[in-house]
Design a protein around this motif. Structure first.
Motif, short mmCIF file in Angstrom:
data_model
loop_
_atom_site.label_atom_id
_atom_site.label_comp_id
_atom_site.label_asym_id
_atom_site.label_seq_id
_atom_site.Cartn_x
_atom_site.Cartn_y
_atom_site.Cartn_z
N UNK A 372 101.41 78.01 48.53
CA UNK A 372 100.99 76.78 49.20
C UNK A 372 102.20 75.91 49.53
N UNK A 373 103.19 75.89 48.64
CA UNK A 373 104.41 75.13 48.95
C UNK A 373 105.11 75.72 50.17
N UNK A 374 105.09 77.04 50.30
CA UNK A 374 105.67 77.68 51.48
C UNK A 374 104.88 77.34 52.73
N UNK A 375 103.57 77.33 52.60
CA UNK A 375 102.70 77.00 53.74
C UNK A 375 102.93 75.56 54.19
N UNK A 376 103.05 74.65 53.23
CA UNK A 376 103.23 73.23 53.55
C UNK A 376 104.58 72.98 54.22
N UNK A 377 105.63 73.58 53.68
CA UNK A 377 106.98 73.27 54.17
C UNK A 377 107.44 74.14 55.33
N UNK A 378 106.95 75.38 55.38
CA UNK A 378 107.47 76.32 56.38
C UNK A 378 106.40 76.89 57.31
N UNK A 379 105.14 76.54 57.05
CA UNK A 379 104.07 76.98 57.93
C UNK A 379 103.58 78.39 57.70
N UNK A 380 104.14 79.07 56.68
CA UNK A 380 103.75 80.45 56.43
C UNK A 380 104.01 80.81 54.97
N UNK A 381 103.04 81.49 54.36
CA UNK A 381 103.21 81.99 53.00
C UNK A 381 103.93 83.33 53.06
N UNK A 382 105.03 83.45 52.34
CA UNK A 382 105.83 84.67 52.40
C UNK A 382 105.83 85.48 51.10
N UNK A 383 105.38 84.90 50.00
CA UNK A 383 105.46 85.58 48.71
C UNK A 383 104.22 86.40 48.37
N UNK A 384 103.12 86.16 49.07
CA UNK A 384 101.89 86.91 48.84
C UNK A 384 101.04 86.89 50.10
N UNK A 385 100.17 87.86 50.21
CA UNK A 385 99.27 87.96 51.36
C UNK A 385 98.03 87.10 51.08
N UNK A 386 97.91 85.98 51.80
CA UNK A 386 96.73 85.12 51.65
C UNK A 386 95.92 85.08 52.95
#
Length: 394
Positions: A372-386
């Motif tokens: 979620x921190x990745x989604x908030x700051x970078x627009x995409x989750x990179x550490x897991x497939x959500x």
């Protein structure tokens, strides 16, 4: 500087704050109208599993399990929040107090998309000496089946885990504001007290209260967040003897007093106590987490039912002291999978939601916080497939 406001001081909000606070140029504030871990995050069983998850959360579950271990190693979790690896078993028993051998009707939650508690196939027989031993009249334990060893299941004390990670987040600059968010306009949150907080990004992580928070902040939206409340009753027992580290998922055949939700789940803890999880039905969600304890005081019949089920598990637990009787409400979706998503298609690309984890909130929290921190700051989750957890899937 990017300001991020998180509404909700449970484990999901706290883990999100922790990972956001590790990034440069981010100002993080948690808003909570009661206290940190005052809801299910402080009253759950604390069971962690690596490979018990369905396809939608498999990647997130694997990431979270590894992060639990890394966080424990980094911050001395064995001492601070009782992190440890455990075995997990299915235990089948016949009731001690009943001659009725018919299997009770179980009122458990089912779903076509994701099993509620998916378990791996049995690996071998196991032995849990703090649950009833076989009796001469063929009652007592029928079978023990170990389904996970110490490599794939673990546990934490959820209250200690949540408050410890919150402490680490505050060391990184996370701020805590006690209050109720009333409006969100022009990237500013206004509290009931009148205080205003800048919020370039807004994260809704208020557990089962997330839909009501959403309605409060976005009254013009006709969208309803598909998150419901799943009640959970639990006991914390103190046996005379120290129980071995184990999670036991029991099925009691022929019990006249079996708890309505089906079968108790038991987790021994390092402090010598045993956590017993009971049924998943109960009163409607109260208006705030602070009101839950008052509701719990009215539930004598539920506690008696759960205690009766505990008595079926043998003298070690039947004679244990009852340290706590707890009621909590976990957020759950109709698909039995969490929502971890931007709300761009609903109210705007600077609003995010993370809720609906059901009984897996503690287990999935670190991974959820990171992606979620990745989604908030970078627009995409990179550490897991959500990809199956976005709002569009609900």
């Amino acid at each position: 500087m990017t300001s991020v406001v998180i509404i909700g001081g449970g484990i999901i909000g706290v883990c999100t704050a922790y990972f956001l606070s590790k990034e440069d140029g981010v100002d993080v504030t948690i808003i909570e109208n009661t206290d940190i871990a005052c809801g299910a995050s402080g009253k759950a069983g604390g069971f962690l599993a690596k490979d018990w998850h369905g396809s939608a959360t498999e990647s997130l579950g694997d990431l979270s399990y590894d992060l639990h271990k890394k966080l424990s190693n980094k911050y001395n979790g064995e001492q601070r929040w009782q992190y440890r690896n455990i075995q997990s078993s299915n235990v089948l028993l016949k009731a001690i107090k009943s001659t009725n051998d018919n299997k009770p009707k179980l009122n458990v939650v089912h779903d076509n998309d994701e099993p509620f508690r998916p378990r791996p196939p049995a690996k071998s027989e196991s032995n849990i000496d703090w649950i009833s031993k076989p009796l001469e009249d063929a009652r007592g334990i029928i079978s023990h089946e170990m389904v996970s060893d110490e490599d794939t299941t673990s546990q934490v004390d959820p209250y200690l885990f949540t408050t410890s990670i919150f402490e680490e987040a505050t060391k990184n600059g996370t701020k805590f504001v006690k209050g109720i968010a009333k409006t969100y306009k022009n990237n500013v949150i206004t509290l009931e007290s009148g205080e205003e907080l800048p919020a370039d990004k807004l994260v809704l992580a208020a557990g089962p209260w997330t839909p009501s928070v959403f309605k409060m902040l976005f009254p013009q939206s006709e969208f309803d967040l598909p998150i419901d409340a799943l009640p959970g009753y639990s006991l914390i027992l103190q046996p005379n003897n120290l129980p071995a580290p184990h999670a036991a998922f029991t099925t009691i055949l022929g019990s006249d007093s079996i708890c309505m939700s089906g079968t108790p789940e038991l987790f021994s803890r390092p402090d010598g106590s045993v956590y017993v999880a009971g049924e998943n039905e109960g009163p409607e969600l109260p208006s705030t987490a602070g009101d839950v304890n008052d509701v719990a005081l009215t539930q004598k019949e539920r506690w008696d039912m759960l205690l009766s089920a505990v008595h079926e598990l043998g003298p070690s637990l039947a004679n244990a002291n009852v340290l706590k009787k707890q009621l909590c409400y976990r957020p759950i979706t109709h698909r039995k999978r969490p929502i971890v998503s931007s709300l761009k298609s609903v109210v705007g690309d600077n609003v995010f939601v993370s809720s609906g984890h059901g009984p897996w909130g503690i287990s999935l929290a670190p991974g959820t916080g990171l992606v979620l921190s990745q989604l908030v700051l970078h627009g995409k989750a990179t550490s897991a497939d959500i990809s199956q957890l976005t709002i569009e899937n609900f």
